[in-house]
Design an enzyme around this catalytic site. Structure first.
Site, PDB file in Angstrom:
ATOM      1  N   GLU A 154       0.796  -1.338  -0.108  1.00 49.32           N
ATOM      2  CA  GLU A 154      -0.174  -0.037   0.105  1.00 49.32           C
ATOM      3  C   GLU A 154       0.823   1.443  -0.096  1.00 49.32           C
ATOM      4  O   GLU A 154       0.694   2.041   0.822  1.00 49.32           O
ATOM      5  CB  GLU A 154      -0.957   0.128   1.186  1.00 49.32           C
ATOM      6  CG  GLU A 154      -1.760  -1.233   1.168  1.00 49.32           C
ATOM      7  CD  GLU A 154      -2.808  -1.459   2.529  1.00 49.32           C
ATOM      8  OE1 GLU A 154      -2.435  -0.548   3.391  1.00 49.32           O
ATOM      9  OE2 GLU A 154      -3.313  -2.331   2.639  1.00 49.32           O
ATOM     10  N   ASN A 203       1.889  -5.004  -3.165  1.00 42.80           N
ATOM     11  CA  ASN A 203       0.683  -5.534  -2.768  1.00 42.80           C
ATOM     12  C   ASN A 203      -0.277  -4.096  -2.442  1.00 42.80           C
ATOM     13  O   ASN A 203       0.152  -3.305  -1.813  1.00 42.80           O
ATOM     14  CB  ASN A 203       0.343  -6.477  -1.488  1.00 42.80           C
ATOM     15  CG  ASN A 203      -0.710  -7.149  -1.264  1.00 42.80           C
ATOM     16  OD1 ASN A 203      -1.679  -7.561  -2.052  1.00 42.80           O
ATOM     17  ND2 ASN A 203      -1.235  -7.018   0.063  1.00 42.80           N
ATOM     18  N   HIS A 239     -10.535  -6.159  -1.174  1.00 44.63           N
ATOM     19  CA  HIS A 239     -11.616  -6.267  -0.127  1.00 44.63           C
ATOM     20  C   HIS A 239     -12.736  -5.457  -0.742  1.00 44.63           C
ATOM     21  O   HIS A 239     -12.994  -4.361  -0.812  1.00 44.63           O
ATOM     22  CB  HIS A 239     -11.031  -5.309   1.046  1.00 44.63           C
ATOM     23  CG  HIS A 239      -9.774  -5.982   1.702  1.00 44.63           C
ATOM     24  ND1 HIS A 239      -9.928  -7.316   2.227  1.00 44.63           N
ATOM     25  CD2 HIS A 239      -8.725  -5.781   1.662  1.00 44.63           C
ATOM     26  CE1 HIS A 239      -8.639  -7.500   2.825  1.00 44.63           C
ATOM     27  NE2 HIS A 239      -7.889  -6.700   2.361  1.00 44.63           N
ATOM     28  N   GLU A 269      -6.482 -10.887  -0.797  1.00 43.53           N
ATOM     29  CA  GLU A 269      -6.876 -10.597   0.344  1.00 43.53           C
ATOM     30  C   GLU A 269      -8.440 -10.744  -0.029  1.00 43.53           C
ATOM     31  O   GLU A 269      -9.016  -9.887   0.428  1.00 43.53           O
ATOM     32  CB  GLU A 269      -6.369  -9.273   0.967  1.00 43.53           C
ATOM     33  CG  GLU A 269      -4.829  -9.282   1.335  1.00 43.53           C
ATOM     34  CD  GLU A 269      -4.370  -8.172   2.031  1.00 43.53           C
ATOM     35  OE1 GLU A 269      -5.362  -7.217   2.546  1.00 43.53           O
ATOM     36  OE2 GLU A 269      -3.108  -7.703   2.030  1.00 43.53           O
ATOM     37  N   ASP A 271     -12.152 -10.615   0.317  1.00 44.93           N
ATOM     38  CA  ASP A 271     -13.513 -10.916   1.239  1.00 44.93           C
ATOM     39  C   ASP A 271     -14.523 -10.178   0.551  1.00 44.93           C
ATOM     40  O   ASP A 271     -14.341  -8.901  -0.056  1.00 44.93           O
ATOM     41  CB  ASP A 271     -13.191 -10.391   2.631  1.00 44.93           C
ATOM     42  CG  ASP A 271     -12.471  -9.208   2.899  1.00 44.93           C
ATOM     43  OD1 ASP A 271     -12.737  -8.390   2.183  1.00 44.93           O
ATOM     44  OD2 ASP A 271     -11.606  -9.311   3.853  1.00 44.93           O
TER      45      ASP A 271
HETATM   46  O1  G3I Z   1      -3.891  -8.337  19.386  1.00 42.10           O
HETATM   47  C1  G3I Z   1      -4.382  -6.929  19.828  1.00 42.10           C
HETATM   48  C2  G3I Z   1      -5.266  -7.277  21.268  1.00 42.10           C
HETATM   49  O2  G3I Z   1      -4.369  -7.785  22.213  1.00 42.10           O
HETATM   50  C3  G3I Z   1      -5.712  -5.807  21.734  1.00 42.10           C
HETATM   51  O3  G3I Z   1      -6.560  -6.135  22.858  1.00 42.10           O
HETATM   52  C4  G3I Z   1      -6.451  -5.297  20.692  1.00 42.10           C
HETATM   53  C5  G3I Z   1      -6.991  -3.904  20.964  1.00 42.10           C
HETATM   54  O4  G3I Z   1      -7.116  -3.052  19.874  1.00 42.10           O
HETATM   55  O5  G3I Z   1      -5.545  -4.991  19.523  1.00 42.10           O
HETATM   56  C6  G3I Z   1      -5.233  -6.439  18.971  1.00 42.10           C
HETATM   57  O6  G3I Z   1      -4.346  -6.198  17.747  1.00 42.10           O
HETATM   58  C7  G3I Z   1      -5.291  -6.049  16.794  1.00 42.10           C
HETATM   59  C8  G3I Z   1      -4.792  -6.977  15.372  1.00 42.10           C
HETATM   60  O7  G3I Z   1      -5.353  -6.810  14.221  1.00 42.10           O
HETATM   61  C9  G3I Z   1      -5.081  -8.538  15.935  1.00 42.10           C
HETATM   62  O8  G3I Z   1      -6.589  -8.612  15.974  1.00 42.10           O
HETATM   63  C10 G3I Z   1      -4.744  -4.762  16.187  1.00 42.10           C
HETATM   64  O9  G3I Z   1      -5.192  -3.572  16.991  1.00 42.10           O
HETATM   65  C11 G3I Z   1      -5.150  -4.363  14.547  1.00 42.10           C
HETATM   66  O10 G3I Z   1      -4.815  -3.221  14.230  1.00 42.10           O
HETATM   67  C12 G3I Z   1      -4.988  -5.386  13.751  1.00 42.10           C
HETATM   68  O11 G3I Z   1      -5.531  -5.318  12.419  1.00 42.10           O
HETATM   69  C13 G3I Z   1      -5.079  -5.905  11.388  1.00 42.10           C
HETATM   70  C14 G3I Z   1      -4.725  -4.935  10.491  1.00 42.10           C
HETATM   71  O12 G3I Z   1      -4.392  -5.422   9.147  1.00 42.10           O
HETATM   72  C15 G3I Z   1      -3.515  -4.002  10.886  1.00 42.10           C
HETATM   73  O13 G3I Z   1      -2.444  -4.877  10.813  1.00 42.10           O
HETATM   74  C16 G3I Z   1      -6.043  -6.805  10.954  1.00 42.10           C
HETATM   75  O14 G3I Z   1      -6.022  -8.110  11.957  1.00 42.10           O
HETATM   76  C17 G3I Z   1      -5.740  -7.533   9.877  1.00 42.10           C
HETATM   77  O15 G3I Z   1      -6.682  -8.110   9.287  1.00 42.10           O
HETATM   78  C18 G3I Z   1      -5.389  -6.279   8.746  1.00 42.10           C
HETATM   79  O16 G3I Z   1      -4.868  -6.891   7.210  1.00 42.10           O
HETATM   80  C19 G3I Z   1      -4.648  -5.981   6.438  1.00 42.10           C
HETATM   81  C20 G3I Z   1      -3.581  -6.446   5.407  1.00 42.10           C
HETATM   82  O17 G3I Z   1      -2.427  -6.638   6.443  1.00 42.10           O
HETATM   83  C21 G3I Z   1      -3.192  -5.291   4.497  1.00 42.10           C
HETATM   84  N1  G3I Z   1      -4.364  -5.183   3.755  1.00 42.10           N
HETATM   85  C22 G3I Z   1      -5.637  -4.785   4.611  1.00 42.10           C
HETATM   86  C23 G3I Z   1      -5.984  -5.693   5.356  1.00 42.10           C
HETATM   87  C24 G3I Z   1      -7.238  -5.294   6.162  1.00 42.10           C
HETATM   88  O18 G3I Z   1      -7.153  -4.171   6.874  1.00 42.10           O
END
Ligand code: G3I
Length: 354
Positions: A154, A203, A239, A269, A271
């Site tokens: 991105e 990506n 997405h 990715e 969905d």
């Molecule tokens: O694990 C912590 C947890 O301990 C805490 O309590 C909670 C509170 O906010 O956060 C949790 O972490 C989160 C993590 O996902 C696990 O669920 C982060 O805040 C959250 O920012 C993170 O989001 C991920 C996001 O990327 C940012 O990295 C999503 O799961 C993930 O699906 C998403 O994936 C991205 C791809 O990498 C790139 N393209 C877009 C896609 C969707 O946004």
């Protein structure tokens, strides 16, 4: 020979996860593998650890996996110079036990970075050094176990500027803020130097159909390739919202022109989110889109990989990020298949028979 080198699928077994003693119902994997299609999903590390049913369906239905968060910078280098590959290892081990390929995601992004990186007062030289160290350590650790990497995630906006990312109190992430456009090319060159054999991908989201962003990204990739930047492929995230889906014919045209640049094109990715509560008609429309996108990918030899961003509504990022939306995956919370699953099986069957 050429095909074998290009396709991790050629090396993998066809029918893993067949129930003992009984006739196996077809799975996405059992039909995709003979077609040498990587059929993948992102995997949530916590669910993988704790949920046996999730693991069973994952191994039965997919021959490729991507770590949802466990290979991002914050997971791998939570403190400066301290590398933690435990989450990456857990997924690579699962993949190896189940004969699955691993897509690496992601080396350089403006999001999910550790605070020490984003809050540091780095000179450009220091930041280049940090990028080099992270890429070399990561590629070295995963050498031979991850067949391709989303090197840069991105980077660009639709008007050709740099995606800044939202970092509290700052005007964007360290990469665009301190290095500017240079960071994209640098990441690819470092990755190639660190591992000459792994495939390197750019990506991004929102450029899957024909629109301003897809024009921009196409032009950027073309210019980078002309300069000799080592980019092997491009990932279309996909997405999609059922309200306003990417048009399959536009996806097809976009894959074609990216393929003509000599790039491999992966759906990385996918969905398809639905405004809750999802009706039966919504699920039928969603199924049609999943199958249309899969057909488009299968029809173009530039597209050997089709990955979902989660296969079950039990473990999905959608409700947390899009209020009121959900039901985006082809399996429900109960891990039973939804119409999308059957529709994709049908496309794979047609292809096998053609
Ligand atoms: O694990 C912590 C947890 O301990 C805490 O309590 C909670 C509170 O906010 O956060 C949790 O972490 C989160 C993590 O996902 C696990 O669920 C982060 O805040 C959250 O920012 C993170 O989001 C991920 C996001 O990327 C940012 O990295 C999503 O799961 C993930 O699906 C998403 O994936 C991205 C791809 O990498 C790139 N393209 C877009 C896609 C969707 O946004």
């Amino acid at each position: 020979m050429f095909i074998v080198l290009l396709s991790p699928m050629a090396l993998l077994p066809w029918f893993p996860g067949v129930a003992s003693g009984g006739e196996a119902a077809p799975s996405l994997r059992s039909l995709a593998s003979p077609l040498e299609l990587s059929i993948g999903t992102c995997v949530n590390g916590r669910t993988l650890r704790s949920d046996g049913e999730y693991r069973r369906v994952l191994a039965r239905e997919f021959n490729s996996v991507t770590s949802e968060n466990g290979m991002k910078w914050r997971a791998i280098q939570p403190r400066r110079g301290e590398f933690d590959f435990s989450r990456a290892d857990a997924l690579m081990e699962f993949a190896e036990e189940n004969g699955m390929a691993v897509r690496g995601h992601t080396l350089v992004w403006h999001s999910y970075n550790p605070a020490w990186l984003e809050e540091g007062e780095w000179s450009p030289e220091e930041l280049r050094g940090l990028m080099r160290e992270h890429i070399f350590k990561t590629l070295d650790h995963c050498r031979g176990r991850v067949y391709c990497w989303d090197v840069v995630n991105e980077a660009w906006t639709e008007d050709g500027g740099l995606q800044k990312g939202t970092v509290t109190g700052r005007s964007g992430s360290v990469w665009p803020r301190i290095l500017g456009e240079e960071y994209v090319e640098l990441a690819f060159r470092l990755a190639r130097e660190a591992d000459p054999d792994v495939k390197l991908f750019y990506n991004d989201f929102g450029f899957e159909g024909m629109n301003a962003k897809s024009e921009t990204v196409y032009a950027k990739l073309k210019a980078s390739l002309a300069k000799g930047v080592p980019i092997d492929g491009v990932g279309l995230q996909m997405h999609v919202s059922l309200d306003d889906p990417v048009k399959p014919e536009e996806l097809s045209a976009n894959i074609r022109r990216l393929g003509e640049l000599g790039l491999e094109v992966h759906i990385t990715e996918l969905d398809i989110r639905i405004k809750e509560p999802a009706t039966e008609e919504d699920l039928r429309n969603q199924a049609r889109l999943f199958s249309d996108y899969l057909r488009v990918c299968l029809e173009d030899e530039a597209c050997p990989s089709f990955t979902l961003w989660g296969f079950t509504d039990r473990s999905s990022w959608i409700p947390g990020f899009f209020e009121g939306y959900g039901s985006a995956a082809p399996f429900g919370r109960d891990l039973n298949p939804k119409p999308a699953h059957g529709a994709m099986l049908e496309v794979l069957r047609e292809r096998l028979e053609s």
